[in-house]
Enzyme design. Structure first.
Site, PDB file in Angstrom:
ATOM      1  N   LYS A  23      -0.969 -29.885-185.230  1.00  0.00           N
ATOM      2  CA  LYS A  23      -0.612 -31.181-185.803  1.00  0.00           C
ATOM      3  C   LYS A  23      -1.759 -31.715-186.646  1.00  0.00           C
ATOM      4  O   LYS A  23      -2.827 -32.027-186.128  1.00  0.00           O
ATOM      5  CB  LYS A  23      -0.303 -32.214-184.713  1.00  0.00           C
ATOM      6  CG  LYS A  23       0.344 -33.470-185.332  1.00  0.00           C
ATOM      7  CD  LYS A  23       0.295 -34.686-184.444  1.00  0.00           C
ATOM      8  CE  LYS A  23      -0.968 -35.486-184.616  1.00  0.00           C
ATOM      9  NZ  LYS A  23      -1.113 -36.147-185.940  1.00  0.00           N
TER      10      LYS A  23
ATOM     11  N   GLY B 199     -11.551 -35.061-183.118  1.00  0.00           N
ATOM     12  CA  GLY B 199     -11.246 -36.448-183.468  1.00  0.00           C
ATOM     13  C   GLY B 199     -12.136 -37.404-182.707  1.00  0.00           C
ATOM     14  O   GLY B 199     -13.268 -37.067-182.350  1.00  0.00           O
ATOM     15  N   SER B 200     -11.593 -38.576-182.414  1.00  0.00           N
ATOM     16  CA  SER B 200     -12.416 -39.622-181.802  1.00  0.00           C
ATOM     17  C   SER B 200     -12.645 -39.349-180.314  1.00  0.00           C
ATOM     18  O   SER B 200     -11.849 -38.682-179.655  1.00  0.00           O
ATOM     19  CB  SER B 200     -11.728 -40.973-181.971  1.00  0.00           C
ATOM     20  OG  SER B 200     -10.505 -40.976-181.263  1.00  0.00           O
ATOM     21  N   THR B 201     -13.716 -39.895-179.799  1.00  0.00           N
ATOM     22  CA  THR B 201     -14.043 -39.731-178.386  1.00  0.00           C
ATOM     23  C   THR B 201     -12.980 -40.398-177.509  1.00  0.00           C
ATOM     24  O   THR B 201     -12.618 -39.870-176.459  1.00  0.00           O
ATOM     25  CB  THR B 201     -15.454 -40.289-178.120  1.00  0.00           C
ATOM     26  OG1 THR B 201     -16.364 -39.514-178.919  1.00  0.00           O
ATOM     27  CG2 THR B 201     -15.863 -40.160-176.665  1.00  0.00           C
TER      28      THR B 201
ATOM     29  N   GLY C  70     -10.090 -38.126-177.332  1.00  0.00           N
ATOM     30  CA  GLY C  70     -10.535 -36.951-176.571  1.00  0.00           C
ATOM     31  C   GLY C  70     -10.477 -37.189-175.064  1.00  0.00           C
ATOM     32  O   GLY C  70      -9.997 -36.343-174.302  1.00  0.00           O
TER      33      GLY C  70
ATOM     34  N   GLU D 260     -13.863 -31.520-179.805  1.00  0.00           N
ATOM     35  CA  GLU D 260     -14.959 -31.757-180.762  1.00  0.00           C
ATOM     36  C   GLU D 260     -14.870 -33.225-181.127  1.00  0.00           C
ATOM     37  O   GLU D 260     -13.969 -33.631-181.852  1.00  0.00           O
ATOM     38  CB  GLU D 260     -14.769 -30.919-182.040  1.00  0.00           C
ATOM     39  CG  GLU D 260     -14.746 -29.431-181.835  1.00  0.00           C
ATOM     40  CD  GLU D 260     -16.070 -28.867-181.387  1.00  0.00           C
ATOM     41  OE1 GLU D 260     -17.096 -29.588-181.469  1.00  0.00           O
ATOM     42  OE2 GLU D 260     -16.089 -27.726-180.930  1.00  0.00           O
TER      43      GLU D 260
ATOM     44  N   CYS E  38     -18.411 -35.766-188.631  1.00  0.00           N
ATOM     45  CA  CYS E  38     -18.827 -35.927-187.232  1.00  0.00           C
ATOM     46  C   CYS E  38     -20.316 -35.706-187.073  1.00  0.00           C
ATOM     47  O   CYS E  38     -20.949 -36.338-186.237  1.00  0.00           O
ATOM     48  CB  CYS E  38     -18.009 -35.029-186.315  1.00  0.00           C
ATOM     49  SG  CYS E  38     -17.950 -33.337-186.868  1.00  0.00           S
TER      50      CYS E  38
ATOM     51  N   GLU F 221     -20.046 -44.813-183.373  1.00  0.00           N
ATOM     52  CA  GLU F 221     -19.830 -44.031-184.588  1.00  0.00           C
ATOM     53  C   GLU F 221     -19.136 -44.913-185.621  1.00  0.00           C
ATOM     54  O   GLU F 221     -18.031 -45.398-185.389  1.00  0.00           O
ATOM     55  CB  GLU F 221     -18.957 -42.818-184.243  1.00  0.00           C
ATOM     56  CG  GLU F 221     -18.801 -41.855-185.388  1.00  0.00           C
ATOM     57  CD  GLU F 221     -18.019 -40.607-184.996  1.00  0.00           C
ATOM     58  OE1 GLU F 221     -16.953 -40.738-184.364  1.00  0.00           O
ATOM     59  OE2 GLU F 221     -18.481 -39.508-185.326  1.00  0.00           O
TER      60      GLU F 221
HETATM   61  P1  NAP Z   1      -8.110 -40.059-183.813  1.00  0.00           P
HETATM   62  O1  NAP Z   1      -7.077 -41.049-183.455  1.00  0.00           O
HETATM   63  O2  NAP Z   1      -8.932 -39.446-182.761  1.00  0.00           O
HETATM   64  O3  NAP Z   1      -7.343 -38.915-184.641  1.00  0.00           O
HETATM   65  C1  NAP Z   1      -7.576 -37.520-184.569  1.00  0.00           C
HETATM   66  C2  NAP Z   1      -6.271 -36.770-184.361  1.00  0.00           C
HETATM   67  O4  NAP Z   1      -5.738 -37.087-183.061  1.00  0.00           O
HETATM   68  C3  NAP Z   1      -5.177 -37.143-185.349  1.00  0.00           C
HETATM   69  O5  NAP Z   1      -4.412 -35.988-185.656  1.00  0.00           O
HETATM   70  C4  NAP Z   1      -4.357 -38.140-184.561  1.00  0.00           C
HETATM   71  O6  NAP Z   1      -3.053 -38.294-185.037  1.00  0.00           O
HETATM   72  C5  NAP Z   1      -4.393 -37.516-183.182  1.00  0.00           C
HETATM   73  N1  NAP Z   1      -4.058 -38.402-182.072  1.00  0.00           N
HETATM   74  C6  NAP Z   1      -4.184 -39.744-181.986  1.00  0.00           C
HETATM   75  N2  NAP Z   1      -3.736 -40.199-180.789  1.00  0.00           N
HETATM   76  C7  NAP Z   1      -3.315 -39.117-180.083  1.00  0.00           C
HETATM   77  C8  NAP Z   1      -2.743 -38.927-178.784  1.00  0.00           C
HETATM   78  N3  NAP Z   1      -2.490 -39.942-177.968  1.00  0.00           N
HETATM   79  N4  NAP Z   1      -2.448 -37.674-178.391  1.00  0.00           N
HETATM   80  C9  NAP Z   1      -2.683 -36.625-179.199  1.00  0.00           C
HETATM   81  N5  NAP Z   1      -3.198 -36.743-180.453  1.00  0.00           N
HETATM   82  C10 NAP Z   1      -3.520 -37.977-180.887  1.00  0.00           C
HETATM   83  O7  NAP Z   1      -9.068 -40.663-184.902  1.00  0.00           O
HETATM   84  P2  NAP Z   1      -8.748 -41.864-185.944  1.00  0.00           P
HETATM   85  O8  NAP Z   1      -8.089 -43.014-185.255  1.00  0.00           O
HETATM   86  O9  NAP Z   1      -8.052 -41.269-187.088  1.00  0.00           O
HETATM   87  O10 NAP Z   1     -10.230 -42.270-186.341  1.00  0.00           O
HETATM   88  C11 NAP Z   1     -10.923 -43.196-185.530  1.00  0.00           C
HETATM   89  C12 NAP Z   1     -12.379 -42.847-185.395  1.00  0.00           C
HETATM   90  O11 NAP Z   1     -12.487 -41.553-184.817  1.00  0.00           O
HETATM   91  C13 NAP Z   1     -13.147 -42.720-186.677  1.00  0.00           C
HETATM   92  O12 NAP Z   1     -13.581 -43.938-187.156  1.00  0.00           O
HETATM   93  C14 NAP Z   1     -14.270 -41.822-186.241  1.00  0.00           C
HETATM   94  O13 NAP Z   1     -15.261 -42.578-185.611  1.00  0.00           O
HETATM   95  C15 NAP Z   1     -13.630 -40.905-185.246  1.00  0.00           C
HETATM   96  N6  NAP Z   1     -13.255 -39.597-185.833  1.00  0.00           N
HETATM   97  C16 NAP Z   1     -14.041 -38.548-185.560  1.00  0.00           C
HETATM   98  C17 NAP Z   1     -13.738 -37.319-186.122  1.00  0.00           C
HETATM   99  C18 NAP Z   1     -14.589 -36.116-185.863  1.00  0.00           C
HETATM  100  O14 NAP Z   1     -14.603 -35.190-186.659  1.00  0.00           O
HETATM  101  N7  NAP Z   1     -15.289 -36.048-184.741  1.00  0.00           N
HETATM  102  C19 NAP Z   1     -12.648 -37.177-186.968  1.00  0.00           C
HETATM  103  C20 NAP Z   1     -11.830 -38.288-187.202  1.00  0.00           C
HETATM  104  C21 NAP Z   1     -12.151 -39.488-186.621  1.00  0.00           C
HETATM  105  P3  NAP Z   1      -2.676 -39.409-186.177  1.00  0.00           P
HETATM  106  O15 NAP Z   1      -3.924 -39.808-186.859  1.00  0.00           O
HETATM  107  O16 NAP Z   1      -1.753 -38.677-187.050  1.00  0.00           O
HETATM  108  O17 NAP Z   1      -2.014 -40.539-185.469  1.00  0.00           O
END
Ligand code: NAP
Ligand code: MG
Length: 492
Positions: free
Chosen positions: A189, A242-244, A247, A265, A299, A396
């Site tokens: 996804k 993605g986000s902590t 995670g 990650e 990240c 972050e």
């Molecule tokens: P996020 O919510 O963690 O998104 C990462 C992925 O997880 C997306 O594909 C998202 O889907 C999915 N996701 C969200 N909720 C989920 C759930 N309950 N079950 C399974 N998958 C789920 O990150 P974000 O809200 O886009 O960004 C927020 C913050 O996260 C950023 O400001 C940054 O600090 C951090 N971040 C870190 C990284 C990294 O590389 N470590 C990457 C992105 C963001 P959808 O987005 O399609 O809803």
């Protein structure tokens, strides 16, 4: 063709229409019929739509992946043939380099030259690296008297993979390549903000001859499609970037359902540490690039700068100058050096951190404002008077915002660098080889770069200490997470 005309051509071919997901080798809409808008972050305009996949679509994808997992067409393939298919996919990515790079630029906002050189070429490299490993996955024999004893490495099964929006095609490739090399099948996804290159990757996997059902791409919201993947009883492992916060939620959900294996990650708050003996001609652009690259949405971004007191002003002034000269433009403008943030929500999140930082006593040395009134652009920003106990030094920000601080001795900077819940990466800038190695050992992080920053190579395991994650991607270790080890004991 110029960048701008390539962008226009690809926008026209998208035409604001729905790009279907890939399930069981078919191009399909969501069963509910709903769609999600995909925007160009440089303008905010809708450029395409994607299916809003939900539980029923994930179920269908897992069913296809389960059938493919036991099929002769996939499991029956000799490992080197699997390698040939993965290599072919890398060839197809390179053959479609400009198209994929511009899709990424339109979807995520990053400069086209970076999409090409880093994201799309990086994706091809990931497939090439793991293509060569398919026939090198083997167990061992053990010398146990009275037994013929050996281990087997078997593919873990159907895996779920959830990727973010900051490096969409590269993160998808880091997930797909080892899973395919191990002989798994998968449901991936992409982030709903940046789904376009993952869908294309699903199409190219079929074109490469990877059997239908091996690679399934389900688009949709995290809380719907993502959640359904994490809860699914037939998925044996989830790989997430993605986000902590998400995670943690995924780990808890896996624990509550079928105890599927989880690799994570997550975020970072990586220090850039500059000693007075560093070569500042290389260090200043190096530390600046490590926070402004990809608009700070990285990240491993070097978001906390620690400079030895005697050269503090010189280094910070150098980074401020660098920030002032950066050309902040749409990624498809050939002059662009930094594009917009990915979304309005991300722009607001970063702006909020800036407000909190100012309230806590930080001062803006440069930047801090929006650029233009259309799209999600933010000026490259450097903050001074930041202390470790401030929110902006602990959380972050994921934007082009550098927090700066100084130190007097090595023990002090080690303590400050490690004073964070994260442990993803660090950079150390010095000409003193002893300091370089002492720091590399003392920093609690999965990657340390000396006199460089943010370098990733497929051969090198990548992942986090502490709250930055579980497990490693890339290298031989990355493959381990897609296999189970079976011990076989035969009584003689
Ligand atoms: P996020 O919510 O963690 O998104 C990462 C992925 O997880 C997306 O594909 C998202 O889907 C999915 N996701 C969200 N909720 C989920 C759930 N309950 N079950 C399974 N998958 C789920 O990150 P974000 O809200 O886009 O960004 C927020 C913050 O996260 C950023 O400001 C940054 O600090 C951090 N971040 C870190 C990284 C990294 O590389 N470590 C990457 C992105 C963001 P959808 O987005 O399609 O809803
Ligand atoms: Mg987008």
């Amino acid at each position: 063709m110029t960048n701008l005309s390539t962008a226009e051509q690809i926008k026209a071919s998208l035409g604001g229409q729905v790009r279907n997901m890939i399930i069981g080798g078919e191009s399909v809409a969501a069963q509910c019929g709903e769609t999600i808008d995909v925007r160009d972050p440089a303008t905010g305009d809708v450029i395409a739509k994607i299916p809003a996949g939900k539980k029923e679509d994930v179920d269908r994808a897992v069913e296809a992946a389960s059938q493919a997992f036991t099929s002769k067409a996939w499991r029956g393939l000799p490992p080197h043939k699997r390698g040939q298919l993965i290599w072919k996919l890398a060839d197809l990515i390179e053959a479609n380099l400009d198209e994929l790079a511009m899709l990424e630029t339109l979807d995520n906002g990053k400069p086209f030259a970076m999409s090409r050189a880093v994201d799309v070429k990086g994706a091809a490299n990931a497939f090439r690296y793991y293509a060569g490993m398919t026939d090198k996955i083997s167990g061992k024999t053990e010398d146990i008297p009275g037994f013929h004893a050996y281990t087997r490495k078997e593919p873990i099964g159907v895996v779920g993979q959830i990727v973010p929006w900051n490096f969409p095609i590269a993160m998808a490739a880091w997930k797909l390549a080892p899973a395919l090399a191990a002989g798994c099948t998968l449901v991936l996804k992409p982030a709903e903000l940046t789904p376009l290159t993952a869908i294309r990757l699903g199409e190219l996997a079929l074109e490469a001859g990877i059997p239908a059902g091996v690679v399934n791409i389900v688009t949709g919201y995290g809380q719907e499609a993502g959640q359904a993947i994490v809860e699914h009883p037939d998925i044996r492992k989830v790989a997430f970037t993605g986000s902590t916060a998400v995670g943690r939620h995924i780990a808890a959900t896996a624990a509550k359902t079928n105890l599927k294996k989880v690799t994570l990650e997550l975020g970072g708050k990586s220090p850039s540490i500059v000693f007075a003996d560093a070569d500042l001609k290389k260090t200043i652009p190096g530390v600046a690039n490590s926070i402004f690259f990809n608009c700070g949405q990285v990240c491993v971004a070097g978001s906390r700068l620690f400079v030895e007191e005697s050269i503090r002003d010189q280094v910070i002034e150098g980074v401020v100058e660098y920030a002032k000269q950066l050309k902040v433009l749409p990624g498809y403008d050939p002059d662009s050096q930094m594009g917009p943030l990915v979304s309005e929500q991300q722009l607001e999140r970063v702006a909020q951190y800036l407000e909190v930082g100012k309230k806590e006593g930080a001062e803006v040395a440069v930047g801090g404002g929006r650029v233009g009134d259309k799209g999600y652009f933010l000026e490259p920003t450097v903050l001074i008077n930041t202390r470790n106990d401030m929110t902006i030094m602990q959380e972050e920000i994921f934007g082009p915002v550098l927090c700066t601080s100084s130190f007097n001795d090595i023990e002090e900077v080690i303590a400050q660098a490690n004073d964070t819940e994260y442990g993803l990466a660090a950079s150390v800038w010095t000409k003193d080889i002893s300091k370089a190695h002492k720091m590399s050992a003392a920093i609690e992080a999965g990657s340390v770069c000396v006199n460089c920053a943010g370098i990733q190579h497929m051969t090198m395991p990548f992942g986090g200490y502490k709250a930055s994650g579980w497990g490693r991607e890339n290298g031989e270790e990355g493959l381990e997470h897609y296999t189970e080890t079976k011990s076989v004991l035969v009584k003689l």
